[in-house]
Enzyme design. Structure first.
Site, PDB file in Angstrom:
ATOM      1  CG  LEU A  89      -2.050  -1.098   1.144  1.00  0.00           C
ATOM      2  CD1 LEU A  89      -2.893  -1.110   2.412  1.00  0.00           C
ATOM      3  CD2 LEU A  89      -2.964  -0.912  -0.067  1.00  0.00           C
ATOM      4  N   GLY A  90       2.098   1.138  -0.402  1.00  0.00           N
ATOM      5  CA  GLY A  90       2.924   2.336  -0.609  1.00  0.00           C
ATOM      6  C   GLY A  90       3.652   2.824   0.625  1.00  0.00           C
ATOM      7  CB  SER A  91       4.957   1.171   3.671  1.00  0.00           C
ATOM      8  OG  SER A  91       5.778   0.203   3.081  1.00  0.00           O
ATOM      9  CB  SER A  92       8.836   2.496  -0.050  1.00  0.00           C
ATOM     10  OG  SER A  92       8.838   1.130   0.169  1.00  0.00           O
ATOM     11  CB  ALA A  94       3.579   6.522   3.091  1.00  0.00           C
ATOM     12  CG  ASP A 135       4.649   4.866  -5.471  1.00  0.00           C
ATOM     13  OD1 ASP A 135       5.134   5.706  -6.248  1.00  0.00           O
ATOM     14  OD2 ASP A 135       5.228   3.805  -5.183  1.00  0.00           O
TER      15      ASP A 135
HETATM   16  O1  PMV Z   1       3.108  -2.549  -6.734  1.00  0.00           O
HETATM   17  P1  PMV Z   1       2.782  -1.130  -6.417  1.00  0.00           P
HETATM   18  O2  PMV Z   1       1.599  -1.015  -5.528  1.00  0.00           O
HETATM   19  O3  PMV Z   1       3.976  -0.386  -5.920  1.00  0.00           O
HETATM   20  O4  PMV Z   1       2.326  -0.411  -7.783  1.00  0.00           O
HETATM   21  C1  PMV Z   1       3.110  -0.506  -8.937  1.00  0.00           C
HETATM   22  C2  PMV Z   1       2.448   0.181 -10.084  1.00  0.00           C
HETATM   23  C3  PMV Z   1       3.254   0.099 -11.368  1.00  0.00           C
HETATM   24  O5  PMV Z   1       2.572   0.865 -12.351  1.00  0.00           O
HETATM   25  C4  PMV Z   1       3.363  -1.335 -11.862  1.00  0.00           C
HETATM   26  C5  PMV Z   1       4.661   0.649 -11.172  1.00  0.00           C
HETATM   27  C6  PMV Z   1       4.709   2.145 -10.958  1.00  0.00           C
HETATM   28  O6  PMV Z   1       5.670   2.601 -10.355  1.00  0.00           O
HETATM   29  O7  PMV Z   1       3.802   2.867 -11.422  1.00  0.00           O
END
Ligand code: PMV
Length: 292
Positions: A89-92, A94, A135
């Site tokens: 869910l994007g902890s890095s 965040a 993210d």
């Molecule tokens: O796996 P996640 O939740 O970090 O999402 C990656 C999304 C991608 O489009 C595959 C990569 C990106 O950085 O946009």
């Protein structure tokens, strides 16, 4: 003693993963779960990250901030999160954004959301090497964003709270490995370009659909987006089962969210159907992370 605290939200990608790496747009939203960072004066620089043994993101954020702003004085940085780094869910992003914000407040350096994004994206890229940055943008701006070209376009969308269920597939995905694999195959395989272009069209339609608040149509677009990600080969049997179970139990639609290969799926579900959809996801072995 001076202490500053800042936080940043985790994210979900609603539409456009993978295609966003190739110049197409995506839509990401902030979730209510956040990571916070506290900065206080210390005898020497120290980092305490209770949920992980070591955080390269926090270390790099401090190093980068010091070099860029030439600040004087040692600090203790403590982070805390209300979600695990295991679920994708994007902890890095965040944690990086939270640390940059807390440091800027501590050293009285005023930064706009754009500046927080630019700095944090550089830091995240220096560690992960790949990534669109969506993210990081969601962590820096919050809310819902239409995002393109590594941050060339960051548009804040005014959409109402989406009734979403987030289900974890039980496997941690390695985003960087999947992104690199797709990029190698993209160079060799002509079938990828039309998939990305179709995903791009879905994102543009979804943008208006979400702003209009048409959940039924947004759900259908999610399922279409999921089918294209299946064609790309990034979904898993478990993610597919969870998406199908959610739709059969009455969700407007659903899809994997993120790079695929594990992590989470999302389903757009009217509130009166949330319990049955959650039960259906659990029945096929999914774990409910959250219902928004
Ligand atoms: O796996 P996640 O939740 O970090 O999402 C990656 C999304 C991608 O489009 C595959 C990569 C990106 O950085 O946009």
């Amino acid at each position: 003693m001076k202490i500053t605290t800042a936080s940043a939200p985790g994210k979900l990608i609603l539409f456009g993963e993978h295609a966003v790496i190739y110049g197409y747009p995506c839509i990401g939203i902030a979730i209510s779960k956040r990571i916070s960072a506290t900065v206080q004066q210390a005898a020497r620089d120290k980092i305490i990250t209770p949920s992980v043994v070591k955080s390269p993101f926090v270390e790099e954020a401090l190093k980068y901030f010091r070099q860029k702003y030439k600040v004087v004085g040692q600090v203790l940085i403590t982070t805390n999160g209300d979600f695990s780094h295991h679920v994708g869910l994007g902890s890095s992003s965040a944690v990086t954004v939270a640390v940059i914000k807390a440091l800027s407040q501590f050293f009285n350096i005023k930064l706009s959301s754009r500046e927080v994004f630019d700095i944090s994206y550089k830091i995240v890229l220096s560690i992960q090497k790949v990534g669109s940055g969506f993210d990081v943008a969601v962590a820096a701006y919050g809310g819902a964003l239409y995002f393109k070209n590594g941050g060339g376009v960051i548009e804040q969308l005014s959409i109402s709270q989406l009734p979403l269920i987030i289900g974890y597939s039980g496997t941690k995905a390695d985003t960087a490995t999947i992104v690199k694999k797709i990029s190698q195959e993209y160079k060799k395989n002509t079938r990828f370009a039309p998939i990305f272009s179709s995903i791009g069209n879905i994102v543009d339609t979804a943008k208006n659909t979400l702003v209009e608040g048409n959940f039924e149509k947004a759900g259908k677009l999610m399922t279409e987006n999921h089918r294209l990600l299946q064609e790309l080969g990034v979904s898993t049997k478990k993610l597919n089962e969870m998406v199908e179970a959610a739709i059969s139990a009455g969700a407007y639609g659903g899809k994997l969210s993120g790079a695929g290969g594990g992590d989470c799926m999302i389903a757009l579900v009217e509130r009166d159907k949330q319990n049955s959809v959650m039960a259906a996801i659990q029945k096929v072995g999914g774990e409910i992370v959250s219902a928004l």
